[in-house]
Scaffold this motif. Structure first.
Motif, PDB file in Angstrom:
ATOM      1  N   UNK A 175      -1.366  -1.349  -3.724  1.00 18.04           N
ATOM      2  CA  UNK A 175      -2.986  -0.117  -3.092  1.00 18.04           C
ATOM      3  C   UNK A 175      -2.537   0.387  -3.868  1.00 18.04           C
ATOM      4  N   UNK A 176      -2.612   1.440  -4.038  1.00 18.58           N
ATOM      5  CA  UNK A 176      -2.735   2.998  -4.075  1.00 18.58           C
ATOM      6  C   UNK A 176      -3.401   3.958  -3.226  1.00 18.58           C
ATOM      7  N   UNK A 177      -2.569   5.112  -2.632  1.00 15.35           N
ATOM      8  CA  UNK A 177      -3.634   5.717  -1.439  1.00 15.35           C
ATOM      9  C   UNK A 177      -2.912   6.621  -1.882  1.00 15.35           C
ATOM     10  N   UNK A 178      -4.164   7.784  -2.220  1.00 21.20           N
ATOM     11  CA  UNK A 178      -4.187   8.977  -2.945  1.00 21.20           C
ATOM     12  C   UNK A 178      -3.610   9.775  -1.340  1.00 21.20           C
ATOM     13  N   UNK A 208       1.358  -1.365   0.117  1.00 22.92           N
ATOM     14  CA  UNK A 208       0.131   0.198  -0.277  1.00 22.92           C
ATOM     15  C   UNK A 208       0.882   1.345  -0.041  1.00 22.92           C
ATOM     16  N   UNK A 209       0.815   1.766  -0.657  1.00 27.10           N
ATOM     17  CA  UNK A 209       1.861   3.101  -1.058  1.00 27.10           C
ATOM     18  C   UNK A 209       0.964   4.108  -1.743  1.00 27.10           C
ATOM     19  N   UNK A 210       1.558   5.026  -1.796  1.00 28.83           N
ATOM     20  CA  UNK A 210       1.215   6.811  -2.254  1.00 28.83           C
ATOM     21  C   UNK A 210       2.162   7.241  -3.192  1.00 28.83           C
ATOM     22  N   UNK A 211       3.704   5.926  -3.123  1.00 30.84           N
ATOM     23  CA  UNK A 211       4.689   6.918  -2.833  1.00 30.84           C
ATOM     24  C   UNK A 211       5.652   6.495  -4.825  1.00 30.84           C
ATOM     25  N   UNK A 236       7.407  17.814   2.537  1.00 28.47           N
ATOM     26  CA  UNK A 236       8.662  17.345   2.581  1.00 28.47           C
ATOM     27  C   UNK A 236       8.427  16.488   1.954  1.00 28.47           C
ATOM     28  N   UNK A 237       6.829  16.918   0.812  1.00 29.12           N
ATOM     29  CA  UNK A 237       6.424  16.324  -0.027  1.00 29.12           C
ATOM     30  C   UNK A 237       5.791  14.764   0.475  1.00 29.12           C
ATOM     31  N   UNK A 238       5.929  14.472   1.840  1.00 30.34           N
ATOM     32  CA  UNK A 238       4.837  13.516   2.664  1.00 30.34           C
ATOM     33  C   UNK A 238       3.632  13.995   2.906  1.00 30.34           C
ATOM     34  N   UNK A 239       2.691  13.306   2.446  1.00 28.89           N
ATOM     35  CA  UNK A 239       1.074  13.647   2.890  1.00 28.89           C
ATOM     36  C   UNK A 239       0.571  12.850   3.610  1.00 28.89           C
ATOM     37  N   UNK A 240      -0.218  13.348   5.054  1.00 29.45           N
ATOM     38  CA  UNK A 240      -0.810  12.864   6.098  1.00 29.45           C
ATOM     39  C   UNK A 240      -1.598  13.248   5.826  1.00 29.45           C
ATOM     40  N   UNK A 241      -2.737  12.414   6.441  1.00 25.62           N
ATOM     41  CA  UNK A 241      -4.310  13.253   6.811  1.00 25.62           C
ATOM     42  C   UNK A 241      -4.382  12.659   7.661  1.00 25.62           C
ATOM     43  N   UNK A 271      -4.048   8.597   7.054  1.00 17.25           N
ATOM     44  CA  UNK A 271      -2.985   8.924   7.922  1.00 17.25           C
ATOM     45  C   UNK A 271      -2.064   9.168   6.195  1.00 17.25           C
ATOM     46  N   UNK A 272      -0.117   8.517   6.085  1.00 16.25           N
ATOM     47  CA  UNK A 272       0.313   9.316   5.355  1.00 16.25           C
ATOM     48  C   UNK A 272      -0.277   8.421   3.206  1.00 16.25           C
TER      49      UNK A 272
END
Length: 172
Positions: free
Chosen positions: A40-43, A19-22, A135-140, A48-49
């Motif tokens: 699994x793609x996580x936008x 599971x990644x969004x990178x 940080x170009x790292x999104x966390x909701x 979470x991240x």
């Protein structure tokens, strides 16, 4: 790259779903000789991240990376999709499925115990905050402005961020 090396060959022995969004990790996973069966793609809509981009951008990029390669990795959309029309659009566009995440805790379909159900009923999808963009790292995260943990994460991200974001800063 460490993840790809560690899990190379695992696909033949077991089922695993990264599971990644990178974008970089998606490319590495899809371009290896033995790509995972599922990805699994996580936008940025998901809790979470995830990816700094919406899952639709990440999904489209992953489809482009795969091209006509066979066997084809089956793509899943992980969280951030709440409307049935959006689910239908992803499935029609080639997604193997959509994993529902935290927004569905806000429905009556969850059989949580009384106090938990009452606490969840006060939350709204717009009670979220995204941190880590510098940080170009999104966390909701769920936050109505009173979460000390989310404030601290935001402070750390702003402290570490800047014009030249290093890998060490992202990992911190």
């Amino acid at each position: 790259e460490e993840i790809v090396v560690r899990y190379s060959g695992v696909g033949a022995r077991s089922r695993w779903v990264p599971v990644t969004g990178d974008h970089g990790l998606v490319r590495l996973l899809l371009e290896q000789d033995d790509p995972p069966r599922f990805l699994a793609l996580k936008g940025n809509e998901a809790a979470g991240f995830g990816c700094p981009d919406p899952v639709s951008v990440l999904f489209s990029a992953a489809l482009g990376m795969m091209g006509s390669r066979r066997p084809r990795t089956e793509l899943l959309v992980w969280g951030g999709v709440a409307l049935p029309e959006a689910v239908a659009a992803f499935v029609h566009s080639g997604a193997r499925g959509v994993v529902f995440e935290s927004v569905h805790w806000l429905t009556s379909l969850v059989g949580a115990p009384g106090p938990v159900s009452q606490a969840l009923s006060t939350m709204r999808p717009d009670s979220t905050r995204t941190v880590g963009g510098s940080l170009n790292l999104s966390g909701r995260f769920f936050d109505r402005g009173n979460s000390t943990v989310v404030r601290e994460l935001d402070r750390l991200a702003l402290e570490q961020g800047g014009a030249d974001v290093t890998e060490g800063a992202r990992r911190t």
